[in-house]
Design an enzyme around this catalytic site. Structure first.
Site, PDB file in Angstrom:
ATOM      1  N   ASP A 105      17.209   3.415  -9.555  1.00  0.00           N
ATOM      2  CA  ASP A 105      17.063   4.859  -9.739  1.00  0.00           C
ATOM      3  C   ASP A 105      18.323   5.493 -10.331  1.00  0.00           C
ATOM      4  O   ASP A 105      19.288   5.741  -9.609  1.00  0.00           O
ATOM      5  CB  ASP A 105      16.751   5.482  -8.373  1.00  0.00           C
ATOM      6  N   ASP A 302      16.181   9.522 -16.031  1.00  0.00           N
ATOM      7  CA  ASP A 302      15.924   9.105 -14.658  1.00  0.00           C
ATOM      8  C   ASP A 302      14.896   7.982 -14.565  1.00  0.00           C
ATOM      9  O   ASP A 302      13.695   8.219 -14.610  1.00  0.00           O
ATOM     10  CB  ASP A 302      15.446  10.350 -13.887  1.00  0.00           C
TER      11      ASP A 302
END
Ligand SMILES: *[C@@H]1O[C@H](CO)[C@@H](O)[C@H](O)[C@H]1NC(C)=O
Ligand SMILES: *[C@@H]1O[C@H](CO)[C@@H](O)[C@H](O)[C@H]1NC(C)=O
Ligand SMILES: *[C@@H]1O[C@H](CO)[C@@H](O)[C@H](O)[C@H]1NC(C)=O
Length: 464
Positions: A105, A302
């Site tokens: 992440d 992201d």
């Protein structure tokens, strides 16, 4: 990286102040009263230094993986979970190492893993048994209890320190959260946690992220992390876990991209938080659409978010450029378009324009011949206000599957390159949208609305 030099400087000045506690006669803290060098003190100090900077002592050699020496890069296989919903990598935690699949992440900065008997875990969640790790240390005397909030939920637990390895790189004193209470749906399938790959300033544990520890310990050949993410959204027969590409720690893998990597510096900030770029242009089927500038163009890149969220006016402009598209009243901020349309959206952050495969824009049917779009209004249905210190765009896997992406911390910048044929780029780009049954949407990076699109897979194909 600026942030890290700053911390290093602070440590140096502490070390200078330290001799106050040492009698003047003994200038050298490693020399005993009798003037002899105390080698055990040297060893202890060296060990502390190694642990601070992430070097592996041989106590962790129970791990079957060989220790990476200085300046290497390694490719970590990625798992594509639930048709491009999440991308996971394997991390080893504790001594002996317990292996877990964690979400890779770039939109958060903490490492956490689900604890044995965690509330909110499913029976299929592999969990970390802290009692079986000989190297686990609780933070402080009782262990600090904290909660980390994500777009898709939150996790509470205790801050701890333990040996953590990924791809053979090891930090023996990595701070992590041992998650004892998870909100429902935060983890799917065999995922056990999240590996935050953004900057320390964003960390709820306030600790140095794993990747930054590797860089400060000079373990990586280059201060870079690179992603090739596979596409399974068009694969009706995809299993829960499919091969997800390659995460390269410490550099790039030249067999996975072609041509140059377009590196773009992050918008300047005293302390990097998210991985950010400024969105400079958006096109829909080759035509420019109006997008806001300045703070409203700031985009978090992201890997931990499935879709793409953008500011209201930009998202409305994108769908206005798609004939017969509609805002969905039952899914705030989402739009649908005729399944027969072939929609190619592209983004620019610098000079190059990067196209999103029409298959990635099409999340499946929502009825009446309409298909759900992969770009949604980030601010609608969310309590986060636009521009208020938060990125205005969240550019997730819907975009990132289409490029080779490189996250470089010095200078803080992000690079994109065209995927090689071996990585599914070029003419090998898959065709056909709307074959998927339903989309599972996760957003670990930011507070955004979540929801699954229901569709029966009748969407029409849309070849590139
Ligand atoms: C590491 O291994 C060496 C040689 O095998 C040994 O002498 C040393 O004590 C070990 N260090 C630690 C910290 O276990
Ligand atoms: C680069 O990627 C290819 C394809 O996945 C892989 O076979 C190769 O081992 C990788 N190279 C490195 C150095 O990781
Ligand atoms: C799927 O939905 C379409 C349109 O909404 C409908 O015509 C079709 O019969 C449905 N197919 C199945 C298998 O439910």
């Amino acid at each position: 990286m600026i942030l890290f030099s700053f911390l290093t400087l602070a440590l140096v000045s502490l070390a200078v102040a330290d001799p106050i506690h040492i009698p003047l006669r003994r200038r050298n803290p490693f020399v005993s009263g009798d003037g002899q060098l105390d080698t055990s003190k040297v060893a202890v100090a060296a060990q502390r230094m190694r642990e601070r900077y992430g070097y592996t002592p041989n106590v962790t050699s129970t791990s079957s993986k060989r220790m990476k020496r200085q300046g290497q890069s390694v490719g970590v296989p990625i798992i594509n979970q639930q048709q491009d919903s999440s991308y996971l990598g394997v991390v080893s935690i504790g001594t002996p190492g317990q292996n877990f699949n964690v979400v890779l992440d770039t939109g958060s900065s903490d490492l956490w893993v689900a604890a044995a008997n965690c509330a909110g875990c499913t029976s299929s969640t592999p969990t970390f048994d802290t009692t079986k790790s000989s190297t686990l240390k609780q933070a402080g005397t009782t262990g600090s209890q904290i909660t980390i909030h994500y777009g898709s939920g939150q996790v509470s637990g205790q801050i701890a320190q333990d040996t953590v390895s990924m791809g053979g790189f090891t930090n023996t004193a990595q701070t992590l959260l041992v998650g004892t209470t998870l909100s429902q749906g935060l983890l799917d399938g065999d995922a056990s946690g999240i590996m935050g790959l953004a900057f320390q300033a964003l960390a709820s544990t306030q600790s140095v992220p794993f990747w930054q520890n590797l860089i400060s310990a000079n373990q990586l050949a280059a201060p870079e992390m690179s992603f090739w993410l596979t596409r399974e959204i068009t694969n009706q027969n995809a299993k829960d876990d499919e091969p997800g590409g390659v995460f390269t720690l410490g550099g790039t893998n030249s067999s996975l991209f072609t041509g140059n990597i377009e590196f773009i510096n992050m918008p300047s900030a005293t302390q990097p938080t998210f991985w950010l770029l400024s969105m400079s242009a958006v096109t829909v089927n080759g035509n420019n659409v109006q997008i806001p500038t300045g703070n409203a163009a700031i985009s978090a890149i992201d890997t931990g978010t499935t879709l793409i969220g953008g500011p209201s006016s930009a998202v409305q402009a994108i769908f206005s450029a798609i004939p017969n598209s509609v805002a969905l009243s039952e899914m705030q901020g989402f739009f649908a378009f005729p399944c027969t349309s072939n929609i190619e959206v592209s983004f620019s952050f610098g000079g190059e324009s990067w196209s999103i495969n029409p298959a990635d824009m099409n999340l499946g049917t929502v009825g009446q011949g309409l298909c759900l779009g992969g770009i949604f209004d980030l601010t609608q249905g969310s309590d986060v206000s636009e521009g208020g210190g938060n990125p205005s765009w969240v550019v997730g896997d819907t975009f990132l599957k289409n490029v080779y992406s490189v996250f470089r911390s010095n200078p803080p910048s992000i690079g994109f390159a065209q995927l090689s044929n071996a990585a599914g780029g070029g003419s090998a780009a898959p065709s056909g949208g709307g074959t998927q049954g339903s989309a599972t949407i996760t957003a670990t990076g930011l507070p955004i609305p979540t929801g699954g699109a229901s569709g029966n897979g009748s969407g029409s194909g849309s070849g590139k």
